[in-house]
Design a protein around this motif. Structure first.
Motif, PDB file in Angstrom:
ATOM      1  N   UNK A   8       0.825  -1.203   0.000  1.00  0.00           N
ATOM      2  CA  UNK A   8       0.000   0.000   0.000  1.00  0.00           C
ATOM      3  C   UNK A   8       0.860   1.254   0.000  1.00  0.00           C
ATOM      4  N   UNK A   9       0.404   2.226  -0.767  1.00  0.00           N
ATOM      5  CA  UNK A   9       1.033   3.533  -0.850  1.00  0.00           C
ATOM      6  C   UNK A   9      -0.083   4.560  -0.716  1.00  0.00           C
ATOM      7  N   UNK A  10       0.090   5.504   0.190  1.00  0.00           N
ATOM      8  CA  UNK A  10      -0.934   6.516   0.490  1.00  0.00           C
ATOM      9  C   UNK A  10      -1.433   7.257  -0.751  1.00  0.00           C
ATOM     10  N   UNK A  11      -0.590   7.363  -1.774  1.00  0.00           N
ATOM     11  CA  UNK A  11      -0.999   8.084  -2.985  1.00  0.00           C
ATOM     12  C   UNK A  11      -2.152   7.380  -3.709  1.00  0.00           C
ATOM     13  N   UNK A  12      -2.411   6.116  -3.357  1.00  0.00           N
ATOM     14  CA  UNK A  12      -3.502   5.363  -3.973  1.00  0.00           C
ATOM     15  C   UNK A  12      -4.776   5.346  -3.123  1.00  0.00           C
ATOM     16  N   UNK A  13      -4.790   6.074  -2.027  1.00  0.00           N
ATOM     17  CA  UNK A  13      -5.898   5.997  -1.069  1.00  0.00           C
ATOM     18  C   UNK A  13      -7.273   6.184  -1.717  1.00  0.00           C
TER      19      UNK A  13
END
Length: 160
Positions: A8-13
């Protein structure tokens, strides 16, 4: 179609939340919204900080086509959460590869049991879990710290 599985990467939230809601609401007509799933608002504290993990399968154009989360629970238990795959891509073994990430992580972190809750409408998911070593259990057999959602009405576990 090629895809990769990443942590998970926050930019994909926002894309992740929209992906999950689209499947829940449009594919399965489940009356659930963003407010019903506060875990998605903060993947870091709800999955990662407990020793769990969250993965996404991304297409070549960086669109989310699958996801799964693992929540670390007490007593070497864990909860598999938010396992979804784009219905147009189910023949690509994305779900199996995501589940393998969960199992590998469990093995590497001394997790002995994986529990999950699902909905009776998710018939293909129930077959998938059964075919991958999960056994159906009663809700009363879940660990006390299992993060149950109100819509869940089928429960499974797997020993690692």
């Amino acid at each position: 179609m090629k895809y990769e599985i990443i942590q998970y990467n926050e930019s994909y939230k926002e894309q992740l939340i929209n992906f999950i809601l689209s499947i829940q609401q449009n594919e399965f007509n489940i009356a659930i919204d963003r407010a019903d799933q506060p875990d998605l608002e903060d993947i870091e504290s709800n999955y990662l900080s407990s020793g769990g993990q969250f993965w996404m399968a991304l297409s070549e154009d960086n669109e989310i086509v699958g996801c799964v989360g693992l929540v670390r629970l007490a007593n070497n238990n864990s909860a598999l959460k938010k396992m979804f795959v784009n219905s147009n891509m189910k023949n690509l073994k994305i779900g199996k590869k995501l589940l393998n990430k969960v199992v590998d992580t469990a093995l590497n972190h001394n997790i002995e049991h994986i529990y999950l809750g699902t909905i009776d409408k998710f018939i293909s998911a129930q077959h998938f879990y059964s075919n991958n070593g999960f056994k159906e259990i009663e809700q009363s057999a879940l660990p006390p710290d299992f993060p149950k959602m109100d819509v869940d009405n089928r429960f499974y576990y797997r020993t690692i």
